[in-house]
Design a protein around this motif. Structure first.
Motif, PDB file in Angstrom:
ATOM      1  N   TYR A   1       1.414   6.589   0.619  1.00 57.67           N
ATOM      2  CA  TYR A   1       0.376   5.594   1.036  1.00 57.67           C
ATOM      3  C   TYR A   1      -0.744   5.744   0.165  1.00 57.67           C
ATOM      4  O   TYR A   1      -1.102   6.941   0.079  1.00 57.67           O
ATOM      5  CB  TYR A   1       0.078   5.421   2.324  1.00 57.67           C
TER       6      TYR A   1
ATOM      7  N   ASP B   1       0.973  -1.050  -0.006  1.00 55.10           N
ATOM      8  CA  ASP B   1      -0.051   0.016  -0.081  1.00 55.10           C
ATOM      9  C   ASP B   1       0.907   1.328  -0.084  1.00 55.10           C
ATOM     10  O   ASP B   1       0.329   2.326   0.376  1.00 55.10           O
ATOM     11  CB  ASP B   1      -0.932  -0.097   1.180  1.00 55.10           C
ATOM     12  N   GLU B   2       2.055   1.076  -0.405  1.00 60.67           N
ATOM     13  CA  GLU B   2       3.004   2.329  -0.517  1.00 60.67           C
ATOM     14  C   GLU B   2       3.806   2.325  -1.648  1.00 60.67           C
ATOM     15  O   GLU B   2       4.233   1.223  -2.060  1.00 60.67           O
ATOM     16  CB  GLU B   2       3.969   2.383   0.830  1.00 60.67           C
TER      17      GLU B   2
ATOM     18  N   LYS C   1       4.041   9.972   3.386  1.00 56.56           N
ATOM     19  CA  LYS C   1       4.640   9.474   4.274  1.00 56.56           C
ATOM     20  C   LYS C   1       5.996   9.960   4.253  1.00 56.56           C
ATOM     21  O   LYS C   1       6.461  10.787   3.237  1.00 56.56           O
ATOM     22  CB  LYS C   1       4.951   7.733   4.076  1.00 56.56           C
TER      23      LYS C   1
END
Length: 69
Positions: A56, A14-15, A51
């Motif tokens: 993300y 998810d990043e 981030k």
């Protein structure tokens, strides 16, 4: 820009990091300003979150793997 993000998102993650020159090639945009505008738009609409060294994705909108409950 969202299509670029999804195309570069690693499986079950998810990043991601956004490479500006790669994003320009993918989208066909001629200037970095267009890429930054797209990123800002995704941030404002809560599709991406910052981030320390990347972004993300909002897993409530899209996730490409399994989540343990």
């Amino acid at each position: 820009m969202w299509c670029y993000v999804l195309s570069r998102l690693p499986a079950k993650k998810d990043e991601l990091q956004i490479n500006i020159s790669d994003a320009m090639d993918y989208t066909g945009y001629k200037t970095k300003a267009n890429i930054y505008t797209g990123i800002i738009n995704l941030l404002e609409n809560k599709l991406l979150f910052r981030k320390k060294n990347g972004y993300y994705i909002n897993i409530n909108v899209f996730f490409n793997g399994k989540r343990k409950i």
